[in-house]
Design an enzyme around this catalytic site. Structure first.
Site, PDB file in Angstrom:
ATOM      1  N   HIS A 161     -36.355   0.369 -15.445  1.00 52.87           N
ATOM      2  CA  HIS A 161     -36.140   1.708 -14.730  1.00 52.87           C
ATOM      3  C   HIS A 161     -35.199   2.018 -14.428  1.00 52.87           C
ATOM      4  CE1 HIS A 161     -40.568   0.613 -12.910  1.00 52.87           C
ATOM      5  NE2 HIS A 161     -40.626   1.450 -13.742  1.00 52.87           N
ATOM      6  N   GLU A 164     -32.425   2.218 -11.453  1.00 56.55           N
ATOM      7  CA  GLU A 164     -32.393   0.940 -10.802  1.00 56.55           C
ATOM      8  C   GLU A 164     -31.014   0.104 -11.040  1.00 56.55           C
ATOM      9  OE1 GLU A 164     -36.077  -0.907 -10.934  1.00 56.55           O
ATOM     10  OE2 GLU A 164     -37.063   0.934 -10.012  1.00 56.55           O
ATOM     11  N   ARG A 217     -36.092   7.727 -13.857  1.00 54.84           N
ATOM     12  CA  ARG A 217     -36.775   6.396 -13.936  1.00 54.84           C
ATOM     13  C   ARG A 217     -37.427   6.067 -15.154  1.00 54.84           C
ATOM     14  NH1 ARG A 217     -40.542   3.080 -10.419  1.00 54.84           N
ATOM     15  NH2 ARG A 217     -42.712   2.867 -11.249  1.00 54.84           N
ATOM     16  N   HIS A 290     -35.722  -5.515 -11.121  1.00 54.25           N
ATOM     17  CA  HIS A 290     -35.726  -4.129 -10.582  1.00 54.25           C
ATOM     18  C   HIS A 290     -35.106  -4.008  -9.336  1.00 54.25           C
ATOM     19  CE1 HIS A 290     -39.451  -2.917 -13.065  1.00 54.25           C
ATOM     20  NE2 HIS A 290     -39.326  -3.951 -13.301  1.00 54.25           N
ATOM     21  N   GLU A 365     -37.607  -7.538  -7.021  1.00 55.55           N
ATOM     22  CA  GLU A 365     -36.788  -6.286  -6.501  1.00 55.55           C
ATOM     23  C   GLU A 365     -35.672  -6.676  -5.756  1.00 55.55           C
ATOM     24  OE1 GLU A 365     -38.104  -3.254  -7.223  1.00 55.55           O
ATOM     25  OE2 GLU A 365     -40.136  -3.412  -7.608  1.00 55.55           O
TER      26      GLU A 365
HETATM   27  O1  0X9 Z   1     -43.639   0.122  -9.491  1.00 50.58           O
HETATM   28  C1  0X9 Z   1     -43.242  -0.955 -10.338  1.00 50.58           C
HETATM   29  O2  0X9 Z   1     -43.169  -0.694 -11.391  1.00 50.58           O
HETATM   30  C2  0X9 Z   1     -42.315  -1.935  -9.608  1.00 50.58           C
HETATM   31  N1  0X9 Z   1     -41.412  -1.429  -8.436  1.00 50.58           N
HETATM   32  S1  0X9 Z   1     -40.320  -0.322  -8.519  1.00 50.58           S
HETATM   33  O3  0X9 Z   1     -39.965   0.160  -7.391  1.00 50.58           O
HETATM   34  N2  0X9 Z   1     -38.838  -1.134  -9.169  1.00 50.58           N
HETATM   35  O4  0X9 Z   1     -40.727   0.697  -9.570  1.00 50.58           O
HETATM   36  C3  0X9 Z   1     -42.979  -3.149  -9.010  1.00 50.58           C
HETATM   37  C4  0X9 Z   1     -43.921  -3.891 -10.311  1.00 50.58           C
HETATM   38  C5  0X9 Z   1     -44.394  -4.822  -9.865  1.00 50.58           C
HETATM   39  N3  0X9 Z   1     -45.347  -5.501 -10.866  1.00 50.58           N
HETATM   40  C6  0X9 Z   1     -46.583  -4.983 -11.441  1.00 50.58           C
HETATM   41  N4  0X9 Z   1     -47.155  -3.929 -10.638  1.00 50.58           N
HETATM   42  N5  0X9 Z   1     -46.966  -5.299 -12.398  1.00 50.58           N
HETATM   43 ZN    ZN Z   2     -38.334  -0.741 -10.913  1.00 51.77          ZN
END
Ligand code: 0X9
Ligand code: ZN
Length: 410
Positions: A161, A164, A217, A290, A365
């Site tokens: 992303h 980040e 993003r 992330h 995260e």
């Molecule tokens: O939404 C996401 O892709 C991740 N959070 S973020 O705030 N960095 O965008 C979390 C991803 C967790 N993993 C999966 N959902 N598989």
């Molecule tokens: Zn992310």
């Protein structure tokens, strides 16, 4: 504009004819040609012709300070070519690198600097190219086995992303620590594992976030028009081919969580997943970096059901979080993505666990919990790096014990 005005405005400017003679040099020129920070507010470099091919010349007008910088530096470093010009070498004082967030060109240069510290221990591989033709670089580090046998691998990628920014910095901090530390624990980690570290899994998005839209993003691929809108980019963490396209992902190209037209439609996710599949039997742990929220997330993200190996995954995550907290008191929450965050299908971590069969698969995260969010000040880069390294170290030792892994060449 009359001549006099032109004279005074461009006093001391020079036009240089540059001849890139390798792909890297060409890439460097392309990068600076799109680096708006060199153009606004005071035009310092003006590309009169655009970089096109290797061995095809490029004309650039440069301001006097840039010109002096280039040639004075050249004299000092005795580099034979203009393309060898760099603002800084971090090989000697690599910790100063972590006082800022850097461009992709600087990040890749830093990898070269790290590699030059020990060329036996480390190597750099380009595993693919992005939509905008940037290389996807992987830094590999570990003691070479005498009989060339395959070692267990720990994979870390970061920055899928774009906004980040702390994620690429943290991955680089880990790479830097692995190659510079004389600590016997770190040496031992390198005797047991090869660490494969990809500091930027989305270089196009990252550069776009640096230069045009800080909150970008997604990737930068071109989508078909949608109701007359030409929105760019796919959420690469919705683009992996395991339970692709269900909960928590969008089929609208303008959405921040657009999953793309097909699984692995993005060259970035395709390159990473293809590469991982070739090494999957050796990869003992997959980690995606992330930000932000301070979570160590396990699969699944596509369902609230828990994977069979959830207990092992979560207990190791908790051990990692405990060590992480010891240094600065930073608290991380550990649990499955869907349960502690939200459902989001097509994530890299789910794919690594579900398709590549990597038992330990996590999304970190990183800092913070929202005071600064994505705009984490640079003073937090080193502390975040240090505590995250502590966590990786704990996990490395835990896995070593579980599989009774041995140091090589002993
Ligand atoms: O939404 C996401 O892709 C991740 N959070 S973020 O705030 N960095 O965008 C979390 C991803 C967790 N993993 C999966 N959902 N598989
Ligand atoms: Zn992310």
């Amino acid at each position: 504009m009359d001549d006099n005005n032109f004279e005074s405005q461009y006093k001391g400017f020079k036009v240089l004819r540059l001849l890139p003679n390798t792909v890297d040099q060409l890439q460097y020129l392309s990068d600076i040609s799109t680096d708006l920070s060199l153009v606004i507010p005071n035009k310092k470099i003006d590309f009169w012709t655009q970089p096109k091919d290797v061995n095809s010349s490029v004309d650039v007008m440069v301001s006097p300070d840039i010109y002096i910088d280039i040639f004075e530096q050249e004299k000092r470093t005795n580099d034979d070519q203009l393309m060898g010009y760099r603002t800084k070498s971090w090989a000697q004082n690599s910790s100063s690198f972590f006082e800022a967030y850097h461009s992709i060109t600087e990040i890749y240069q830093f990898l070269e600097d790290l590699h030059s510290i020990d060329t036996e221990l480390s190597s750099i591989e380009t595993i693919g190219t992005t939509t905008e033709n940037r290389p996807m670089k992987l830094f590999k580090i570990g003691t070479k086995s005498k009989d060339n046998s395959q070692k267990p691998i720990i994979w870390i990628d970061a920055g899928i992303h774009a906004r980040e920014w702390i994620a690429p910095s943290t991955a680089l901090y880990i790479a830097h620590k692995l190659i510079t530390s004389s600590d016997s624990d770190v040496k031992h980690m390198l005797d047991v594992y090869d660490y494969y570290i990809m500091p930027s899994a989305n270089p196009d998005g990252y550069e776009y976030s640096r230069l045009s839209d800080r909150m970008w993003r997604k990737t930068r691929s071109h989508n078909p028009s949608f109701w007359g809108l030409f929105c760019r980019g796919v959420d690469p963490n919705r683009n992996y081919g395991y339970h692709w396209g269900s909960a928590g992902s969008s089929s609208y190209p303008c959405s921040e969580t657009y999953h793309g037209k097909a699984p692995f439609s993005e060259p970035e996710t395709k390159a990473i997943s293809d590469y991982i599949l070739t090494k999957k039997d050796n990869i003992k742990m997959y980690i995606a970096m992330h930000s932000y929220s301070q979570f160590i997330l396990t699969p699944w993200g596509w369902t609230s059901e828990l994977p069979k190996q959830y207990n092992d995954m979560v207990s190791m995550g908790q051990k990692a979080a405990q060590t992480l907290q010891q240094r600065y008191g930073t608290h991380y929450k550990v649990g499955s993505s869907t349960r502690i965050l939200y459902a989001a299908s097509g994530g890299a971590d789910d794919w690594a666990h579900g398709t590549a069969n990597i038992k330990y698969s996590y999304t970190f995260e990183l800092r913070d919990t929202g005071v600064y969010g994505f705009i984490l000040p640079v003073r937090y880069i080193i502390p975040t790096g240090e505590e995250t390294f502590d966590a990786i170290k704990t996990m490395s030792y835990e896995i070593k014990d579980e599989y009774k892994l041995k140091a090589i060449n002993t």
